[in-house]
Write an enzyme that holds these catalytic residues in place. Structure first.
Site, PDB file in Angstrom:
ATOM      1  N   HIS A 154       0.854  -1.195   0.000  1.00  0.00           N
ATOM      2  CA  HIS A 154       0.000   0.000   0.000  1.00  0.00           C
ATOM      3  C   HIS A 154       0.883   1.235   0.000  1.00  0.00           C
ATOM      4  CE1 HIS A 154       0.909  -0.603   4.330  1.00  0.00           C
ATOM      5  NE2 HIS A 154       0.943   0.724   4.375  1.00  0.00           N
ATOM      6  N   HIS A 201      -5.454  -1.941   4.511  1.00  0.00           N
ATOM      7  CA  HIS A 201      -5.386  -0.758   3.650  1.00  0.00           C
ATOM      8  C   HIS A 201      -4.723  -1.099   2.323  1.00  0.00           C
ATOM      9  CE1 HIS A 201      -1.756  -1.034   5.859  1.00  0.00           C
ATOM     10  NE2 HIS A 201      -1.553   0.198   6.202  1.00  0.00           N
ATOM     11  N   HIS A 216       4.795   7.348   2.477  1.00  0.00           N
ATOM     12  CA  HIS A 216       5.596   6.122   2.334  1.00  0.00           C
ATOM     13  C   HIS A 216       4.960   5.130   1.366  1.00  0.00           C
ATOM     14  CE1 HIS A 216       2.831   4.763   5.644  1.00  0.00           C
ATOM     15  NE2 HIS A 216       2.922   3.597   5.038  1.00  0.00           N
ATOM     16  N   HIS A 248       1.669  -0.210  15.319  1.00  0.00           N
ATOM     17  CA  HIS A 248       0.646   0.829  15.284  1.00  0.00           C
ATOM     18  C   HIS A 248      -0.597   0.333  16.005  1.00  0.00           C
ATOM     19  CE1 HIS A 248       2.540   3.136  12.121  1.00  0.00           C
ATOM     20  NE2 HIS A 248       2.436   2.193  11.217  1.00  0.00           N
ATOM     21  N   TYR A 257       9.670   2.171   9.756  1.00  0.00           N
ATOM     22  CA  TYR A 257       9.721   3.186   8.702  1.00  0.00           C
ATOM     23  C   TYR A 257      11.149   3.662   8.555  1.00  0.00           C
ATOM     24  CZ  TYR A 257       4.693   3.413   8.987  1.00  0.00           C
ATOM     25  OH  TYR A 257       3.368   3.099   8.960  1.00  0.00           O
TER      26      TYR A 257
HETATM   27 FE   FE2 Z   1       1.861   1.905   5.941  1.00  0.00          FE
END
Ligand code: FE2
Ligand code: FES
Lengths: 311, 118
Positions: A154, A201, A216, A248, A257
């Site tokens: 995603h 997502h 990202h 998360h 990240y």
């Molecule tokens: Fe993500």
């Protein structure tokens, strides 16, 4: 769930400041497979378990960021149908001829209210994942090279008019809202996570004054162990890490990240859950994003760079 | 070879090797002042004006550094490598960070806390 219409994220074209440095990162550190280079000098890569020819295209440019993000649709009739639907909705569309991207059919391109270019296409040459289709082995040498995510999963994009973007994706393209973050005063939606599938997502947006920004691109791993291993590999290669490894609250994904050599953020993650379109969306307050652990569940804090640094 | 870097606004000083960017050396030595982002010349938050001293630079985003900027040594600290003692002024990040309440950005108050008053 029947999978029709828009199937999945297909490709993203990224701008990099130094092409070979970018290739070394995505091919040798992330561990994607290089599948081609075109006349314009663009480099094509795919994750080992992806079957289509490419999912990330690197273009050398004088700024970083994303040129376009594309979704594969079921077939050409679907492509024509969605093109008509977009036009009927009032959006201008453009047809990019087959072959403009290597091994890729005609693309329908349009600009959404957040300023991003989105594409739909039905055809991309299936080069396979290196495993036979009949009685396959479970993995290949390519699945053990570098971080070796299984797929481009995603993206998260930053731009204005998130409410209009949501309407477009949900009403025309068949997506549904999975999670959202409300604005600081409880008004509107500052961030949305949208799915066209059974994934938590397929694309996400954050309200942001500058149009067309990349937050990202995300790559899927299969276990928490692999996320930790990704952290080791990133550190061994001195790749600057933004956040993680952590989890998360939002989407329940377990993640790292980091930034590519041109400053484009990417994510290596696993987990989440499998939503259905009839699920009630999960809502996070603005407070919930930080103190509620929406962004970082173990640490329950906002990370300034995560909220503000984009390309 | 190590060089001395001075952030003019605060008088903050730190050492920076020739293979190290001004930004990474600042972060490594625990100093503050220049906002730290992508460290790849792409996001623009680490913009500074080099007011004195020799340096070399690597390719950086034109979106954040115009030809005019380059001519005036307004550059991205993560792409600048000292060749002598350097002094600089901070241009990037702060303004951008406090000027908007749209989206997920922390508000002004949170911001000042996060930046430790620098
Ligand atoms: Fe993500
Ligand atoms: S930290 Fe992103 S451009 Fe320097």
């Amino acid at each position: 769930m029947a999978m029709t219409g828009v199937l999945r994220p297909g490709h993203a074209q990224l701008r990099v400041l130094d092409l070979e440095e970018g290739v070394r990162h995505y091919r040798d550190v992330l561990g994607m497979v290089e599948t081609g280079r075109d006349e314009q000098g663009r480099v094509y890569l795919k994750c080992w378990d992806e079957r289509d020819h490419n999912s990330v295209i690197l273009r050398e440019a004088d700024s970083a960021g994303i040129d376009f993000f594309a979704f594969k649709v079921l077939d050409e009739a679907t492509l024509d149908q969605l093109e008509g639907d977009l036009q009927a909705y009032g959006l201008g569309t453009e047809r990019i001829p087959a072959g403009e991207l290597l091994e890729t059919g005609e693309r329908v391109r349009f600009t959404i209210p957040s300023g991003h270019q989105i594409e739909l296409y039905a055809k991309k040459t299936q080069v396979g994942n290196g495993l036979q289709v009949l009685n396959p082995a479970p993995w290949t040498p390519a699945s053990e090279k570098g971080i070796a995510p299984v797929r481009l999963d995603h993206c998260l994009l930053y731009g204005p008019n998130v409410a209009e973007v949501k309407k477009l994706f949900c009403e025309v393209l068949g997506f549904y809202l999975v999670e959202r973050v409300l604005g600081p005063e409880g008004e509107g939606e500052a961030a949305i996570w949208l799915s066209c599938s059974h994934k938590v997502h397929d694309i996400a947006f954050v309200e942001h004054p500058e149009p067309g920004k990349l937050h990202h691109l995300s790559f899927l791993l299969e276990s928490w162990e692999e996320v930790l291993r990704a952290g080791d590999i990133l550190s061994m290669n001195k790749v600057p890490i933004d956040i993680g490894p952590t989890r998360h609250g939002i989407t329940r994904g377990c993640t790292i990240y980091a930034w590519d050599p041109s400053g484009n953020r990417f994510e290596t993650f696993m987990g989440g859950y499998q939503p259905y379109p009839d699920y009630e969306p999960t809502t996070w307050t603005f407070e919930g994003l930080g103190a509620g652990g929406g962004l970082d569940y173990p640490q329950r804090k906002l990370h300034e760079t995560f909220l503000t640094v984009v390309t | 070879m190590q060089h001395q870097v001075t952030i003019e606004e605060t008088g903050e000083q730190y050492r920076c090797g020739e293979q190290e960017s001004l930004l990474v050396a600042m972060a490594r030595s625990g100093r503050r002042g220049i906002p730290v982002g992508c460290r790849g010349g792409g996001c623009g938050v680490c913009k500074v004006e080099v007011t004195g001293g020799a340096f070399e630079k690597r390719v950086m985003s034109r979106e954040h550094v115009s030809a005019d900027d380059l001519a005036c040594d307004r550059v991205l600290a993560c792409r600048v490598f000292p060749r002598g003692d350097v002094s600089l002024k901070v241009l990037g990040g702060m303004h951008k960070a406090v000027c908007t309440s749209a989206g997920l950005r922390p508000g002004l108050q949170t911001k000042q806390k996060l930046n430790g008053g620098v």
